[in-house]
Structure formats: C-alpha cells, structure tokens
Motif scaffolding. Sequence first.
Motif, PDB file in Angstrom:
ATOM      1  N   GLY A   1       0.809  -1.218   0.000  1.00  0.00           N
ATOM      2  CA  GLY A   1       0.000   0.000   0.000  1.00  0.00           C
ATOM      3  C   GLY A   1       0.839   1.263   0.000  1.00  0.00           C
ATOM      4  N   GLY A   2       2.007   1.205  -0.618  1.00  0.00           N
ATOM      5  CA  GLY A   2       2.826   2.399  -0.763  1.00  0.00           C
ATOM      6  C   GLY A   2       2.438   3.176  -2.002  1.00  0.00           C
ATOM      7  N   ILE A   3       3.357   3.980  -2.500  1.00  0.00           N
ATOM      8  CA  ILE A   3       3.064   4.832  -3.652  1.00  0.00           C
ATOM      9  C   ILE A   3       2.675   3.998  -4.860  1.00  0.00           C
ATOM     10  CG2 ILE A   3       4.161   6.385  -5.322  1.00  0.00           C
ATOM     11  CD1 ILE A   3       5.735   7.538  -2.860  1.00  0.00           C
ATOM     12  N   GLY A   4       3.439   2.957  -5.169  1.00  0.00           N
ATOM     13  CA  GLY A   4       3.126   2.135  -6.330  1.00  0.00           C
ATOM     14  C   GLY A   4       1.806   1.410  -6.197  1.00  0.00           C
ATOM     15  N   GLY A   5       1.545   0.846  -5.029  1.00  0.00           N
ATOM     16  CA  GLY A   5       0.308   0.099  -4.829  1.00  0.00           C
ATOM     17  C   GLY A   5      -0.926   0.961  -4.919  1.00  0.00           C
ATOM     18  N   LEU A   6      -0.904   2.129  -4.262  1.00  0.00           N
ATOM     19  CA  LEU A   6      -2.075   3.007  -4.304  1.00  0.00           C
ATOM     20  C   LEU A   6      -2.248   3.627  -5.683  1.00  0.00           C
ATOM     21  CD1 LEU A   6      -2.136   4.822  -0.843  1.00  0.00           C
ATOM     22  CD2 LEU A   6      -3.381   2.791  -1.598  1.00  0.00           C
ATOM     23  N   ALA A   7      -1.138   3.972  -6.345  1.00  0.00           N
ATOM     24  CA  ALA A   7      -1.255   4.497  -7.706  1.00  0.00           C
ATOM     25  C   ALA A   7      -1.897   3.458  -8.616  1.00  0.00           C
ATOM     26  CB  ALA A   7       0.117   4.897  -8.233  1.00  0.00           C
ATOM     27  N   THR A   8      -1.526   2.203  -8.450  1.00  0.00           N
ATOM     28  CA  THR A   8      -2.107   1.143  -9.272  1.00  0.00           C
ATOM     29  C   THR A   8      -3.603   1.021  -9.015  1.00  0.00           C
ATOM     30  OG1 THR A   8      -0.002  -0.036  -9.226  1.00  0.00           O
ATOM     31  CG2 THR A   8      -1.941  -1.292  -9.878  1.00  0.00           C
TER      32      THR A   8
ATOM     33  N   LEU B   1      -2.664  10.166  -3.591  1.00  0.00           N
ATOM     34  CA  LEU B   1      -3.051   8.923  -4.258  1.00  0.00           C
ATOM     35  C   LEU B   1      -4.160   8.199  -3.496  1.00  0.00           C
ATOM     36  CD1 LEU B   1       0.513   7.679  -5.204  1.00  0.00           C
ATOM     37  CD2 LEU B   1      -1.223   8.501  -6.806  1.00  0.00           C
ATOM     38  N   ARG B   2      -4.076   8.219  -2.182  1.00  0.00           N
ATOM     39  CA  ARG B   2      -5.089   7.541  -1.364  1.00  0.00           C
ATOM     40  C   ARG B   2      -6.468   8.155  -1.593  1.00  0.00           C
ATOM     41  NH1 ARG B   2      -3.502   7.330   4.720  1.00  0.00           N
ATOM     42  NH2 ARG B   2      -3.300   9.551   4.269  1.00  0.00           N
ATOM     43  N   SER B   3      -6.525   9.445  -1.888  1.00  0.00           N
ATOM     44  CA  SER B   3      -7.809  10.119  -2.100  1.00  0.00           C
ATOM     45  C   SER B   3      -8.549   9.576  -3.317  1.00  0.00           C
ATOM     46  CB  SER B   3      -7.589  11.623  -2.255  1.00  0.00           C
ATOM     47  OG  SER B   3      -6.963  11.939  -3.497  1.00  0.00           O
ATOM     48  N   ALA B   4      -7.840   8.879  -4.198  1.00  0.00           N
ATOM     49  CA  ALA B   4      -8.464   8.328  -5.404  1.00  0.00           C
ATOM     50  C   ALA B   4      -8.808   6.852  -5.259  1.00  0.00           C
ATOM     51  CB  ALA B   4      -7.536   8.528  -6.600  1.00  0.00           C
TER      52      ALA B   4
ATOM     53  N   VAL C   1     -11.882   3.661   0.475  1.00  0.00           N
ATOM     54  CA  VAL C   1     -11.395   3.131   1.749  1.00  0.00           C
ATOM     55  C   VAL C   1     -11.656   1.636   1.860  1.00  0.00           C
ATOM     56  CG1 VAL C   1     -11.695   3.244   4.262  1.00  0.00           C
ATOM     57  CG2 VAL C   1     -11.651   5.356   2.921  1.00  0.00           C
ATOM     58  N   ARG C   2     -12.786   1.194   1.324  1.00  0.00           N
ATOM     59  CA  ARG C   2     -13.148  -0.234   1.429  1.00  0.00           C
ATOM     60  C   ARG C   2     -12.164  -1.140   0.699  1.00  0.00           C
ATOM     61  NH1 ARG C   2     -16.448   1.940  -2.519  1.00  0.00           N
ATOM     62  NH2 ARG C   2     -16.287   0.939  -4.576  1.00  0.00           N
ATOM     63  N   SER C   3     -11.379  -0.564  -0.214  1.00  0.00           N
ATOM     64  CA  SER C   3     -10.452  -1.368  -1.008  1.00  0.00           C
ATOM     65  C   SER C   3      -9.102  -1.563  -0.342  1.00  0.00           C
ATOM     66  CB  SER C   3     -10.235  -0.705  -2.379  1.00  0.00           C
ATOM     67  OG  SER C   3     -11.444  -0.596  -3.085  1.00  0.00           O
ATOM     68  N   ILE C   4      -8.854  -0.864   0.760  1.00  0.00           N
ATOM     69  CA  ILE C   4      -7.537  -0.886   1.403  1.00  0.00           C
ATOM     70  C   ILE C   4      -7.623  -1.703   2.690  1.00  0.00           C
ATOM     71  CG2 ILE C   4      -5.677   0.512   2.378  1.00  0.00           C
ATOM     72  CD1 ILE C   4      -6.701   2.831   0.616  1.00  0.00           C
ATOM     73  N   HIS C   5      -6.826  -2.748   2.782  1.00  0.00           N
ATOM     74  CA  HIS C   5      -6.844  -3.651   3.929  1.00  0.00           C
ATOM     75  C   HIS C   5      -5.505  -3.525   4.665  1.00  0.00           C
ATOM     76  CE1 HIS C   5     -10.408  -5.390   2.016  1.00  0.00           C
ATOM     77  NE2 HIS C   5      -9.704  -5.350   0.892  1.00  0.00           N
TER      78      HIS C   5
ATOM     79  N   ILE D   1      -0.637  -8.224  -8.316  1.00  0.00           N
ATOM     80  CA  ILE D   1       0.342  -7.181  -8.612  1.00  0.00           C
ATOM     81  C   ILE D   1       1.231  -7.017  -7.387  1.00  0.00           C
ATOM     82  CG2 ILE D   1       0.671  -4.756  -9.214  1.00  0.00           C
ATOM     83  CD1 ILE D   1      -2.272  -4.949 -10.379  1.00  0.00           C
ATOM     84  N   GLY D   2       2.501  -7.329  -7.550  1.00  0.00           N
ATOM     85  CA  GLY D   2       3.458  -7.202  -6.454  1.00  0.00           C
ATOM     86  C   GLY D   2       4.039  -5.804  -6.419  1.00  0.00           C
ATOM     87  N   ALA D   3       3.490  -4.979  -5.539  1.00  0.00           N
ATOM     88  CA  ALA D   3       3.988  -3.619  -5.323  1.00  0.00           C
ATOM     89  C   ALA D   3       4.565  -3.537  -3.916  1.00  0.00           C
ATOM     90  CB  ALA D   3       2.861  -2.599  -5.513  1.00  0.00           C
TER      91      ALA D   3
END
Length: 395
Positions: free
Chosen positions: A14-21, A118-121, A124-128, A159-161
């Motif tokens: 859930g870093g920059i790459g993961g949230l951007a994806t 990035l998190r704003s896009a 919330v339900r998608s982030i565990h 996707i391995g981020a």
Amino acid sequence: MSTADGPKIAILGGGIGGLATAAFLRDQGFESEVYEQAAALTEVGAGLVIAPNAARLLRRLGVLDRFVERAVRMEIGWEFRRWENGAVLSAENLEEGCIRLYGEHTYAAHRADLLDALRSAVPVRSIHLGKRCVAVEFEDDRAVLRFEDGETVRPDVLIGADGVHSRVRGAVVGPTHARESGICAYRALVPAEKAPEFARRRAQTLWIGPDHHLVHYPVSGEEYVNLVAFAPAGVDSVESWTATATVRELLDEFAGWDPRLVELIRAAETPGRWALLDREPLDRWNRGNATLLGDAAHPMFPFFAQGAAQAIEDAAALALCLGAAPDAPVRALGRYEELRRPRTARLQEVSHGRSHVNHLPDGPEQRARDRAYAESDPLRTNGWIYAYDPEVALS
C-alpha cells in the motif's frame, strides 16, 4: 465493462506504487483490493521529486491539485555546486523550462503528501491494513496469497507492489542477489526556521565532491528542507528505511565542506541511514497471473530522482494494458512487461552510472565533468524521461 464483470485484482503493498495502481485501475473501471502489512498508511523516507512525467499522470488521475497543496514547485533544478566553496557548476530554470518542453512543472514533496493524494483516489473499502503476507505460492500458473491472520486470497491478477524486499518477486522470478554498492545514504528533515536561507530556495541543489554528494530541497509546504546525502558505506550499514544515524556521524562525513552546508546538516533532525545495494535489471517480471511493479520490479539508485515517478508510470501503464484486454489479463500483463521493462532497465543503468560521476576525486576528470555540467542542458537531454506518456507508448 462493469466492475462486477472484471477480474479479481489483488495488489500487495500500500505504498506509492500500490495506491497508484489501485487508483489507475479504478479509472479504467476495475476494482482492486490493496493489502498492506502496516497498521496505517504512512511513508518514511521524507522527500521525493515529481518531475513532469509523473506530474502529468497525477493530473490525469485528478489528484494533482490535492498534491500541490503541500508540494513545492521547483524554480531552479539540478543546481550543481562544488563541495568546498559552493561554486555553482550549473543551474537550470525549471519554472519556465518544464512547462515549455513538457507541459508540467517539477515538484518536491514529502512522500506522505504524495501518498495522501493517491489515497484520495482509492475507496477506503479497497484498502486492507495490518495484512502481513507470509507466503506467495503458485497453484499451476495462478498465484495464491497467504496472510499471517490465516486468510488466503486467490486473485485473477496479482500485482506485487511490495517494495525492494518483495515477497512476490521471490515467487515470480526466484531468489535475486544484490551486491554491495559501497555507498551509504542518509536522509533527514531540517525545520525551515533552522535552515540557512540558501537552502529554503525552491531549488533542488546538489553538492558534489570526492566520494560524497548531498542533495537538498524544500518540502511540506516549505515547512522543512529535505536532505539526502551519500557517502562511503560502513560495515554497519543496512538496506532499511528505519535504521538511524546521528547528526555527528553525518557532520563527520562532510567535514571540510562549505560552512553553509555544514550549518544545514547541523540543524537536521535524526538522520536515517541505509546502504544502497546494487541490483541488475530483472530478465522478466511476470509469472502466470502475477506481475511486479515499482521497486519490486526495478529498484534503482536515487540519482535521477525517478523511483516514485517510475512506480506511477508502471501503475498507469498496467491499468491501460488491462483496460485494453479485460478478458485476457495474462496477455495484458505480458504487454505491460513488454512496454515497461526496457524503459525502467535504462533508468536503472543511467542512475547507476551517475554514482561514479558525482563522486570523482578532485583532478583532471573532475574538472572535465564540471565543464560538461556547465555546458549541459539536462532538461532537454533527458527528454526521453520527462516527455514519456504511457498512453502514447501503448498506442
């Protein structure tokens, strides 16, 4: 395509790459699930640079306005200075040049502010959170995620981020080996009120000298100056964002340098310290329904300030590839790798080469380098980096 009809997509990290994806996938009509081992979405590592190639993607995603609330727009960039007296070797006006050549500005920011945008896009339900992956396995050509809490996830696409120590990478390509580079990096924040005036300018300033260099620029709405320094690695250096050093150790590394730079270092908060490990570009990123992204795929030395930007490019390209072939995700992953791997490998290589150039001892080779810097036009020369657009590359 409705989201209900799309593939089940899992993003590990859930870093920059993961949230951007997750954000770019949503823009293409896909839902995804992001699994992050930390209990909260936070970013360590302090500062980063968002050049035009990443800024245009943040704009396309609709989060650039939020990002620039705290990001600092660079007016001067790549201002190279000599180590002993601060003599300017070269400087470039980014305020005008970036817009003229590439249609976007260059920004410096705290990593947490980019993560917030990035998190704003991402719903919330998608982030565990608090989901520590303990194993990535394959059942035939289908990836399986196993978590510490006992949950097992079998996605249609994985996707391995998950960063430089990626568990997904190990499952996809097997063990990979890193060599010691001999370089140690330090990072620190300096409160703006304690920083010398020259360091508060909207400039990305690089001080270069024998075996060392140091970069600084303002971040966090100009409340801090981000500082990152490079020096010969000691035996106790580790590849970690959480290891720390002392201000005294950092001062010792830059003893004898320009007094203004020493003043800046003296005002720093507790520095982080990590070893730069040297990794060759991977021969492949994919296995079955799994792929890699960001540092998991292409960790690179930070000397072109493109780590975050390349993760964002990866995310945009991957979403476009899946959008173009929603019913054939494995084929889409193949197109993604074909599109991205040569570009990121080139950036890994040029970033690696800069480590030698910046650290030359004083002498004829150093003087030739300084003359070359004075005569160079890096903003135009590096157009292959800053003009890149995944939509154009995919067309």
